[in-house]
Design a protein around this motif. Structure first.
Motif, PDB file in Angstrom:
ATOM      1  N   VAL A 125      -6.183  -7.176  -4.116  1.00  0.00           N
ATOM      2  CA  VAL A 125      -6.322  -5.813  -3.604  1.00  0.00           C
ATOM      3  C   VAL A 125      -5.318  -5.522  -2.490  1.00  0.00           C
ATOM      4  N   ASP A 126      -5.004  -6.533  -1.679  1.00  0.00           N
ATOM      5  CA  ASP A 126      -4.038  -6.318  -0.595  1.00  0.00           C
ATOM      6  C   ASP A 126      -2.652  -5.995  -1.150  1.00  0.00           C
ATOM      7  N   GLU A 127      -2.248  -6.722  -2.198  1.00  0.00           N
ATOM      8  CA  GLU A 127      -0.947  -6.439  -2.819  1.00  0.00           C
ATOM      9  C   GLU A 127      -0.942  -5.067  -3.482  1.00  0.00           C
ATOM     10  N   TYR A 128      -2.074  -4.699  -4.075  1.00  0.00           N
ATOM     11  CA  TYR A 128      -2.180  -3.373  -4.704  1.00  0.00           C
ATOM     12  C   TYR A 128      -1.948  -2.268  -3.680  1.00  0.00           C
ATOM     13  N   TRP A 129      -2.657  -2.363  -2.540  1.00  0.00           N
ATOM     14  CA  TRP A 129      -2.496  -1.334  -1.510  1.00  0.00           C
ATOM     15  C   TRP A 129      -1.116  -1.397  -0.871  1.00  0.00           C
ATOM     16  N   MET A 130      -0.552  -2.597  -0.806  1.00  0.00           N
ATOM     17  CA  MET A 130       0.797  -2.733  -0.260  1.00  0.00           C
ATOM     18  C   MET A 130       1.792  -1.979  -1.134  1.00  0.00           C
ATOM     19  N   ARG A 131       1.646  -2.093  -2.455  1.00  0.00           N
ATOM     20  CA  ARG A 131       2.536  -1.366  -3.369  1.00  0.00           C
ATOM     21  C   ARG A 131       2.359   0.131  -3.239  1.00  0.00           C
ATOM     22  N   ARG A 132       1.112   0.576  -3.155  1.00  0.00           N
ATOM     23  CA  ARG A 132       0.857   2.010  -3.046  1.00  0.00           C
ATOM     24  C   ARG A 132       1.424   2.566  -1.743  1.00  0.00           C
ATOM     25  N   LEU A 133       1.223   1.847  -0.658  1.00  0.00           N
ATOM     26  CA  LEU A 133       1.740   2.302   0.635  1.00  0.00           C
ATOM     27  C   LEU A 133       3.262   2.249   0.673  1.00  0.00           C
ATOM     28  N   GLN A 134       3.828   1.247   0.015  1.00  0.00           N
ATOM     29  CA  GLN A 134       5.286   1.143  -0.024  1.00  0.00           C
ATOM     30  C   GLN A 134       5.890   2.305  -0.795  1.00  0.00           C
ATOM     31  N   GLU A 135       5.233   2.704  -1.890  1.00  0.00           N
ATOM     32  CA  GLU A 135       5.704   3.863  -2.663  1.00  0.00           C
ATOM     33  C   GLU A 135       5.683   5.120  -1.799  1.00  0.00           C
ATOM     34  N   PHE A 136       4.589   5.301  -1.054  1.00  0.00           N
ATOM     35  CA  PHE A 136       4.488   6.462  -0.176  1.00  0.00           C
ATOM     36  C   PHE A 136       5.542   6.388   0.926  1.00  0.00           C
ATOM     37  N   ASN A 137       5.728   5.193   1.466  1.00  0.00           N
ATOM     38  CA  ASN A 137       6.712   5.004   2.527  1.00  0.00           C
ATOM     39  C   ASN A 137       8.117   5.325   2.032  1.00  0.00           C
ATOM     40  N   ASP A 138       8.444   4.887   0.805  1.00  0.00           N
ATOM     41  CA  ASP A 138       9.762   5.166   0.228  1.00  0.00           C
ATOM     42  C   ASP A 138       9.969   6.661   0.024  1.00  0.00           C
ATOM     43  N   ALA A 139       8.888   7.357  -0.405  1.00  0.00           N
ATOM     44  CA  ALA A 139       8.992   8.802  -0.615  1.00  0.00           C
ATOM     45  C   ALA A 139       9.247   9.531   0.703  1.00  0.00           C
ATOM     46  N   VAL A 140       8.582   9.077   1.773  1.00  0.00           N
ATOM     47  CA  VAL A 140       8.785   9.687   3.087  1.00  0.00           C
ATOM     48  C   VAL A 140      10.204   9.442   3.584  1.00  0.00           C
ATOM     49  N   GLU A 141      10.677   8.210   3.419  1.00  0.00           N
ATOM     50  CA  GLU A 141      12.025   7.884   3.867  1.00  0.00           C
ATOM     51  C   GLU A 141      13.078   8.641   3.053  1.00  0.00           C
ATOM     52  N   HIS A 142      12.785   8.876   1.771  1.00  0.00           N
ATOM     53  CA  HIS A 142      13.710   9.635   0.927  1.00  0.00           C
ATOM     54  C   HIS A 142      13.868  11.069   1.420  1.00  0.00           C
ATOM     55  N   GLN A 143      12.794  11.583   2.049  1.00  0.00           N
ATOM     56  CA  GLN A 143      12.843  12.933   2.603  1.00  0.00           C
ATOM     57  C   GLN A 143      13.398  12.953   4.030  1.00  0.00           C
ATOM     58  N   GLY A 144      13.857  11.807   4.493  1.00  0.00           N
ATOM     59  CA  GLY A 144      14.459  11.742   5.816  1.00  0.00           C
ATOM     60  C   GLY A 144      13.479  11.444   6.928  1.00  0.00           C
ATOM     61  N   GLY A 145      12.241  11.088   6.590  1.00  0.00           N
ATOM     62  CA  GLY A 145      11.244  10.788   7.603  1.00  0.00           C
ATOM     63  C   GLY A 145      11.028   9.302   7.759  1.00  0.00           C
ATOM     64  N   GLN A 146      10.027   8.948   8.528  1.00  0.00           N
ATOM     65  CA  GLN A 146       9.685   7.553   8.746  1.00  0.00           C
ATOM     66  C   GLN A 146       8.175   7.422   8.794  1.00  0.00           C
ATOM     67  N   PHE A 147       7.645   6.477   8.042  1.00  0.00           N
ATOM     68  CA  PHE A 147       6.200   6.280   7.957  1.00  0.00           C
ATOM     69  C   PHE A 147       5.805   5.016   8.728  1.00  0.00           C
ATOM     70  N   LEU A 148       5.953   3.863   8.147  1.00  0.00           N
ATOM     71  CA  LEU A 148       5.599   2.606   8.789  1.00  0.00           C
ATOM     72  C   LEU A 148       6.673   1.563   8.508  1.00  0.00           C
ATOM     73  N   ASP A 149       6.842   0.621   9.432  1.00  0.00           N
ATOM     74  CA  ASP A 149       7.764  -0.480   9.159  1.00  0.00           C
ATOM     75  C   ASP A 149       7.036  -1.557   8.344  1.00  0.00           C
ATOM     76  N   ALA A 150       7.744  -2.627   7.996  1.00  0.00           N
ATOM     77  CA  ALA A 150       7.191  -3.653   7.102  1.00  0.00           C
ATOM     78  C   ALA A 150       5.949  -4.317   7.690  1.00  0.00           C
ATOM     79  N   GLU A 151       5.980  -4.617   8.974  1.00  0.00           N
ATOM     80  CA  GLU A 151       4.838  -5.271   9.614  1.00  0.00           C
ATOM     81  C   GLU A 151       3.628  -4.352   9.658  1.00  0.00           C
ATOM     82  N   GLN A 152       3.857  -3.072   9.948  1.00  0.00           N
ATOM     83  CA  GLN A 152       2.753  -2.114   9.989  1.00  0.00           C
ATOM     84  C   GLN A 152       2.178  -1.876   8.598  1.00  0.00           C
TER      85      GLN A 152
END
Length: 301
Positions: A125-152
Motif C-alpha cells: 500500500v505504501d508503494e501504491y500511494w507513493m506512485r499516486r502522489l508521485q503522479e500528482f507531484n509530476d503534474a504539479v511540477e509540469h505546471q511550474g509549481g512545487q508539491f513535495l520533495d522526495a523525502e516528504q
C-alpha cells in the motif's frame, strides 16, 4: 441541518429523494455523503432496517446510475452500497441496544474489513500511494509549481493508508451520530448527549486490544511487518479515544461548569494534533474501561 431531518421524516419516498440528492452532490463535494448517510441512519433508527434498506436501494440505483453515465463505470454503485449498507447495520444495532459503544465497535470491524481488502488488493500500500502522489507531484511540477520533495513524498505516502482507515471510521461515526442526534432532537431532546455520556466499549474489546498491542510490540522488536495488526491497533486507539471523550463530557456535565470554551479548544487540538490528543483520550478511555469512573458496569452488566 435539523430541517433536513424533519423533511426526511415525512416519509420513505421523501427520505429517498433527499438522500439521492445529497449522494449526487457528494460527487462534487465529498462531505455531502455524510448527510446522505445520516438520512439513511435516521430512517433505520426511526423506522427500522427494512425502510432504510428500501431507501438505500433507491439511492444506489438513482445516484449510481448518474455516476455511471458520467464515469462510464460501475464504481458509483459499489462505493454507495459500500458506504451506506454498513450504516443500516450500525443504526439497527444502535436502535436495538441503545449502546453507542457496541455500534462503533461494529463500525471498527467494517473499517478493518476495508483495511484488509486494501492490503489484499494492493501488495504494497505504501508503494501504491507513493506512485499516486508521485503522479500528482509530476503534474504539479509540469505546471511550474512545487508539491513535495522526495523525502516528504515518502513520509506522506507512509501515512496515507492509515489516513484512509481513519476517514472510513470518521464517515461511519459521524453519519451514525448525526442521524442519532437528529432523532433525539426531533423526538427525544437531550437524549443524544445522555446516551453519549454513557458511551462504553465492551469489556472483551479491552482483551482484544491488549492482545493486538502485544503482538505489534513483538513484531516491532523483531523488525517484523505489523501490517494489518497495525491497522487493528489504530482502530483500537480510535475507539478508546471515543470512550475517553465520553468521560470528559460526562465529567463536565456532572460538575456543571461552563465547558464550551474547553470543548472548543479540545476539538481544535484533536483536529490539529490528532496523534497526540487522540492518544491521550485513548489512555483515559482505557483507564475508564478498567476502573469504571462513571459507574456504568451495573447498568450494562
Amino acid at each position: 441541518m435539523l430541517s433536513i431531518a424533519r423533511l426526511a421524516m415525512r416519509g420513505p419516498l421523501v427520505a429517498a429523494v433527499l438522500a439521492t440528492v445529497y449522494a449526487v452532490l457528494a460527487q462534487l463535494f465529498d462531505p455531502f455523503l455524510l448527510v446522505c448517510g445520516a438520512i439513511v441512519s435516521l430512517s433505520a433508527l426511526r423506522h427500522g432496517d427494512s425502510a432504510a434498506l428500501q431507501i438505500l436501494v433507491s439511492v444506489v440505483l438513482a445516484a449510481g446510475s448518474i455516476a455511471f453515465f458520467v464515469t462510464k463505470g460501475f464504481s458509483g454503485y459499489v462505493l454507495l452500497a459500500g458506504a451506506l449498507l454498513p450504516l443500516v447495520v450500525l443504526a439497527t444495532v444502535l436502535r436495538r441496544t441503545e449502546n453507542q459503544g457496541i455500534a462503533l465497535s461494529i463500525a471498527a470491524l467494517f473499517a478493518l474489513g476495508f483495511a484488509a481488502y486494501a492490503r489484499y488488493s494492493v501488495p504494497n500500500v505504501d508503494e501504491y500511494w507513493m506512485r499516486r502522489l508521485q503522479e500528482f507531484n509530476d503534474a504539479v511540477e509540469h505546471q511550474g509549481g512545487q508539491f513535495l520533495d522526495a523525502e516528504q513524498l515518502s513520509a506522506v505516502a507512509s501515512m496515507m493508508h492509515a489516513s484512509t482507515i481513519l476517514l472510513v471510521m470518521l464517515f461511519l461515526t459521524l453519519s451514525l451520530f448525526l442521524g442519532r442526534w437528529w432523532q433525539a432532537s426531533l423526538y427525544n431532546p437531550g437524549g443524544f448527549g445522555t446516551e453519549f455520556r454513557k458511551f462504553v466499549l465492551p469489556k472483551s474489546l479491552m482483551i482484544g486490544a491488549a492482545a493486538v498491542s502485544l503482538v505489534s510490540l513483538v513484531a516491532l522488536r523483531s523488525n517484523g511487518e505489523i501490517a494489518l495488526i497495525g491497522d487493528m491497533l489504530l482502530l483500537a486507539v480510535i475507539l478508546f479515544a471515543m470512550q475517553g471523550l465520553a468521560v470528559v463530557h460526562h465529567r463536565a456535565h456532572v460538575k456543571e461548569f461552563a465547558a464550551r470554551p474547553m470543548f472548543v479548544c479540545l476539538y481544535i487540538f484533536l483536529v490539529i494534533l490528532p496523534h497526540i490528543f487522540g492518544f491521550l483520550l485513548a489512555i483515559v478511555g482505557i483507564a475508564d474501561n478498567v476502573v469504571d469512573f462513571r459507574r456504568l458496569r451495573s447498568e450494562y452488566s
